[in-house]
Scaffold this motif. Structure first.
Motif, PDB file in Angstrom:
ATOM      1  N   ARG A 168      40.803  32.022 -41.002  1.00 30.27           N
ATOM      2  CA  ARG A 168      41.172  31.682 -42.376  1.00 30.27           C
ATOM      3  C   ARG A 168      41.804  30.296 -42.414  1.00 30.27           C
ATOM      4  O   ARG A 168      42.696  29.979 -41.618  1.00 30.27           O
ATOM      5  N   LEU A 169      41.341  29.495 -43.352  1.00 33.70           N
ATOM      6  CA  LEU A 169      41.870  28.147 -43.519  1.00 33.70           C
ATOM      7  C   LEU A 169      42.953  28.107 -44.591  1.00 33.70           C
ATOM      8  O   LEU A 169      44.027  27.546 -44.385  1.00 33.70           O
ATOM      9  N   PHE A 170      42.665  28.688 -45.765  1.00 33.61           N
ATOM     10  CA  PHE A 170      43.652  28.721 -46.846  1.00 33.61           C
ATOM     11  C   PHE A 170      43.196  29.749 -47.876  1.00 33.61           C
ATOM     12  O   PHE A 170      42.075  30.271 -47.810  1.00 33.61           O
ATOM     13  N   ASN A 171      44.057  30.030 -48.827  1.00 29.51           N
ATOM     14  CA  ASN A 171      43.726  30.928 -49.935  1.00 29.51           C
ATOM     15  C   ASN A 171      43.464  30.104 -51.185  1.00 29.51           C
ATOM     16  O   ASN A 171      44.279  29.250 -51.552  1.00 29.51           O
ATOM     17  N   GLU A 172      42.340  30.366 -51.826  1.00 27.10           N
ATOM     18  CA  GLU A 172      41.946  29.611 -53.015  1.00 27.10           C
ATOM     19  C   GLU A 172      42.264  30.406 -54.280  1.00 27.10           C
ATOM     20  O   GLU A 172      42.094  31.626 -54.317  1.00 27.10           O
ATOM     21  N   ASP A 173      42.753  29.716 -55.301  1.00 25.94           N
ATOM     22  CA  ASP A 173      42.887  30.338 -56.612  1.00 25.94           C
ATOM     23  C   ASP A 173      42.147  29.490 -57.635  1.00 25.94           C
ATOM     24  O   ASP A 173      41.491  28.511 -57.286  1.00 25.94           O
ATOM     25  N   TYR A 174      42.214  29.876 -58.896  1.00 24.56           N
ATOM     26  CA  TYR A 174      41.401  29.232 -59.926  1.00 24.56           C
ATOM     27  C   TYR A 174      42.289  28.689 -61.032  1.00 24.56           C
ATOM     28  O   TYR A 174      43.316  29.289 -61.386  1.00 24.56           O
ATOM     29  N   VAL A 175      41.893  27.544 -61.570  1.00 22.45           N
ATOM     30  CA  VAL A 175      42.677  26.893 -62.607  1.00 22.45           C
ATOM     31  C   VAL A 175      41.760  26.447 -63.733  1.00 22.45           C
ATOM     32  O   VAL A 175      40.541  26.311 -63.563  1.00 22.45           O
ATOM     33  N   ALA A 176      42.359  26.222 -64.889  1.00 24.58           N
ATOM     34  CA  ALA A 176      41.636  25.676 -66.037  1.00 24.58           C
ATOM     35  C   ALA A 176      41.859  24.172 -66.081  1.00 24.58           C
ATOM     36  O   ALA A 176      42.976  23.692 -65.878  1.00 24.58           O
ATOM     37  N   ILE A 177      40.787  23.430 -66.327  1.00 23.92           N
ATOM     38  CA  ILE A 177      40.895  21.975 -66.405  1.00 23.92           C
ATOM     39  C   ILE A 177      40.209  21.486 -67.674  1.00 23.92           C
ATOM     40  O   ILE A 177      39.323  22.137 -68.226  1.00 23.92           O
ATOM     41  N   ALA A 178      40.647  20.328 -68.134  1.00 23.99           N
ATOM     42  CA  ALA A 178      40.047  19.701 -69.315  1.00 23.99           C
ATOM     43  C   ALA A 178      39.808  18.229 -69.017  1.00 23.99           C
ATOM     44  O   ALA A 178      40.505  17.619 -68.195  1.00 23.99           O
ATOM     45  N   GLY A 179      38.801  17.670 -69.695  1.00 26.64           N
ATOM     46  CA  GLY A 179      38.502  16.256 -69.547  1.00 26.64           C
ATOM     47  C   GLY A 179      38.684  15.526 -70.852  1.00 26.64           C
ATOM     48  O   GLY A 179      39.209  16.073 -71.837  1.00 26.64           O
ATOM     49  N   LEU A 193      43.961  29.639 -74.869  1.00 26.82           N
ATOM     50  CA  LEU A 193      42.748  29.498 -74.075  1.00 26.82           C
ATOM     51  C   LEU A 193      41.674  30.484 -74.533  1.00 26.82           C
ATOM     52  O   LEU A 193      40.476  30.183 -74.468  1.00 26.82           O
ATOM     53  N   ARG A 194      42.103  31.639 -75.054  1.00 20.83           N
ATOM     54  CA  ARG A 194      41.137  32.633 -75.538  1.00 20.83           C
ATOM     55  C   ARG A 194      40.394  32.149 -76.780  1.00 20.83           C
ATOM     56  O   ARG A 194      39.362  32.706 -77.148  1.00 20.83           O
ATOM     57  N   ALA A 195      40.924  31.115 -77.396  1.00 13.78           N
ATOM     58  CA  ALA A 195      40.251  30.542 -78.574  1.00 13.78           C
ATOM     59  C   ALA A 195      39.359  29.366 -78.197  1.00 13.78           C
ATOM     60  O   ALA A 195      38.623  28.846 -79.042  1.00 13.78           O
ATOM     61  N   ALA A 196      39.436  28.938 -76.945  1.00 14.44           N
ATOM     62  CA  ALA A 196      38.637  27.794 -76.504  1.00 14.44           C
ATOM     63  C   ALA A 196      37.275  28.252 -75.987  1.00 14.44           C
ATOM     64  O   ALA A 196      37.044  29.436 -75.731  1.00 14.44           O
ATOM     65  N   ARG A 197      36.365  27.300 -75.847  1.00 15.07           N
ATOM     66  CA  ARG A 197      35.076  27.579 -75.241  1.00 15.07           C
ATOM     67  C   ARG A 197      35.110  27.095 -73.790  1.00 15.07           C
ATOM     68  O   ARG A 197      35.653  26.031 -73.497  1.00 15.07           O
ATOM     69  N   LEU A 198      34.505  27.891 -72.900  1.00 16.65           N
ATOM     70  CA  LEU A 198      34.638  27.630 -71.474  1.00 16.65           C
ATOM     71  C   LEU A 198      33.295  27.300 -70.835  1.00 16.65           C
ATOM     72  O   LEU A 198      32.246  27.722 -71.299  1.00 16.65           O
ATOM     73  N   MET A 199      33.386  26.548 -69.737  1.00 17.94           N
ATOM     74  CA  MET A 199      32.223  26.407 -68.859  1.00 17.94           C
ATOM     75  C   MET A 199      32.665  26.733 -67.440  1.00 17.94           C
ATOM     76  O   MET A 199      33.817  26.486 -67.050  1.00 17.94           O
ATOM     77  N   VAL A 200      31.752  27.312 -66.689  1.00 19.13           N
ATOM     78  CA  VAL A 200      32.053  27.754 -65.324  1.00 19.13           C
ATOM     79  C   VAL A 200      30.954  27.267 -64.393  1.00 19.13           C
ATOM     80  O   VAL A 200      29.800  27.692 -64.520  1.00 19.13           O
ATOM     81  N   PRO A 201      31.281  26.367 -63.484  1.00 14.88           N
ATOM     82  CA  PRO A 201      30.307  26.016 -62.443  1.00 14.88           C
ATOM     83  C   PRO A 201      30.362  27.074 -61.350  1.00 14.88           C
ATOM     84  O   PRO A 201      31.384  27.236 -60.688  1.00 14.88           O
ATOM     85  N   ALA A 202      29.288  27.820 -61.169  1.00 14.36           N
ATOM     86  CA  ALA A 202      29.295  28.925 -60.213  1.00 14.36           C
ATOM     87  C   ALA A 202      28.000  28.956 -59.417  1.00 14.36           C
ATOM     88  O   ALA A 202      27.171  29.845 -59.599  1.00 14.36           O
ATOM     89  N   PRO A 203      27.806  27.981 -58.513  1.00 21.69           N
ATOM     90  CA  PRO A 203      26.544  27.936 -57.765  1.00 21.69           C
ATOM     91  C   PRO A 203      26.428  28.993 -56.683  1.00 21.69           C
ATOM     92  O   PRO A 203      25.332  29.317 -56.263  1.00 21.69           O
ATOM     93  N   ALA A 204      27.543  29.510 -56.204  1.00 22.33           N
ATOM     94  CA  ALA A 204      27.500  30.490 -55.119  1.00 22.33           C
ATOM     95  C   ALA A 204      27.787  31.875 -55.652  1.00 22.33           C
ATOM     96  O   ALA A 204      28.641  32.062 -56.507  1.00 22.33           O
ATOM     97  N   LEU A 243      34.940  21.358 -74.092  1.00 25.67           N
ATOM     98  CA  LEU A 243      35.010  22.594 -73.319  1.00 25.67           C
ATOM     99  C   LEU A 243      36.107  22.518 -72.271  1.00 25.67           C
ATOM    100  O   LEU A 243      36.477  21.431 -71.808  1.00 25.67           O
ATOM    101  N   VAL A 244      36.610  23.691 -71.895  1.00 24.42           N
ATOM    102  CA  VAL A 244      37.545  23.825 -70.778  1.00 24.42           C
ATOM    103  C   VAL A 244      36.779  24.449 -69.623  1.00 24.42           C
ATOM    104  O   VAL A 244      35.982  25.374 -69.817  1.00 24.42           O
ATOM    105  N   ALA A 245      36.972  23.933 -68.428  1.00 28.29           N
ATOM    106  CA  ALA A 245      36.286  24.468 -67.252  1.00 28.29           C
ATOM    107  C   ALA A 245      37.261  25.279 -66.401  1.00 28.29           C
ATOM    108  O   ALA A 245      38.453  24.953 -66.323  1.00 28.29           O
TER     109      ALA A 245
END
Length: 305
Positions: A168-179, A193-204, A243-245
């Motif tokens: 094990r290298l590290f533990n990953e968690d998830y965050v919301a980001i905006a541009g 955030l529940r009122a925002a529209r989201l995008m999720v990059p999920a290639p794996a 969008l928020v990712a």
């Protein structure tokens, strides 16, 4: 043509042959190889028996090679020297002078987050270093590691058995980001955030499933309007869409560092996903692969800066 019994021939006997040619003395050849006089004489006797030739004859100038010995010594010197150089290289790895192709298995996320830093570290270490990344499906990874098609995998990989090793290298968690494409003030809490529209990059598959579970748990699954198969378009989309990712923290940190995003102070999930590096026992003692694993530890392990 002489018939050689290779079961009675070893490298030390061939080294004795070369030492005899250099010193023209059985005792001096023995000293060079750390052998006593009787042991050196015994080695010459075994050589004569194995090769069916006197090899060296006594003369006023010392031990002189026979015609047969003269004919085989040049190639024995060449091949014996190359063989010992090969064995010496096998005992260690110097990235400055040694050439090596490393075969990696990184997902789209891994290629976006881990490969840039790893490539800079390893390729700058030596001109003979080559990296090849092929994203191997999880259900085929153990076979690819065992077959030597992959030297090292990094990601949300949980494999065991069949000679597979992991760390094990590290533990990953998830965050919301905006541009810069987000209009108005960014969401300040989960309700907003529940009122925002989201995008999720999920290639794996592994990453996508983990993100989906996290979003479902906090009531955001139905807010995803854009799901990406790759990470490459994410910076451009953050700059152009309202969008928020939701992304892994490692990727978020990378985008923040490049001035392409800002992290929102909202907890997406209270669970983490372990990120591991995985290899096979066939490379456990390979000095080059051990060096590569050390580079990964220093870049992404628990003690990395």
């Amino acid at each position: 043509m002489k018939s050689i019994n290779d079961r009675t021939l070893d490298l030390n006997l061939l080294r004795m042959l070369v030492a005899l040619d250099d010193t023209r003395s059985v005792s001096l050849a023995g000293e060079r190889l750390g052998l006593s006089q009787p042991a050196a004489s015994n080695a010459l006797s075994r050589l004569r028996q194995t090769l069916d030739d006197p090899l060296f004859l006594r003369s006023k100038d010392g031990m002189v090679p026979t015609g047969f010995a003269d004919s085989i010594l040049p190639e024995i010197r060449t091949h014996l020297g190359a063989l010992f150089k090969t064995l010496e290289r096998g005992a260690g790895f110097d990235p400055v002078t040694d050439a090596r192709v490393f075969r990696l298995s990184l997902s789209g996320l891994g290629e976006a987050v881990f490969l840039p830093r790893l490539a800079v570290r390893t390729i700058q270490a030596g001109k003979g270093i080559r990296l090849v990344n092929t994203s191997t499906p999880t259900d085929m990874l153990a076979d690819s590691l065992e077959a030597g098609e992959v030297d090292l995998a990094i990601g949300m990989v949980a494999l065991s058995g069949r000679g597979v090793r992991s760390e094990r290298l590290f533990n990953e968690d998830y965050v919301a980001i905006a541009g810069s494409g987000l209009s108005g003030s960014p969401p300040a809490d989960l309700q907003a955030l529940r009122a925002a529209r989201l995008m999720v990059p999920a290639p794996a598959t592994t990453f996508g499933s983990a993100v989906d579970r996290a979003l479902l748990a906090i009531g955001l699954a139905d807010r995803v309007v854009l799901r990406l198969g790759h990470f490459g378009a994410l910076p451009q989309l953050l700059a152009q869409l309202d969008l928020v990712a939701v992304v892994p923290r490692q990727l978020a940190d990378q985008l923040v560092g490049a001035g392409q995003a800002r992290v929102l102070d909202i907890i997406i999930s209270d669970t983490v996903s372990p990120i591991s590096m995985v290899w096979h026992t066939r490379t456990a003692t390979d000095p080059a692969c051990a060096w590569l694993r050390d580079q990964v530890r220093s870049l992404f392990g628990p003690d990395h800066a």
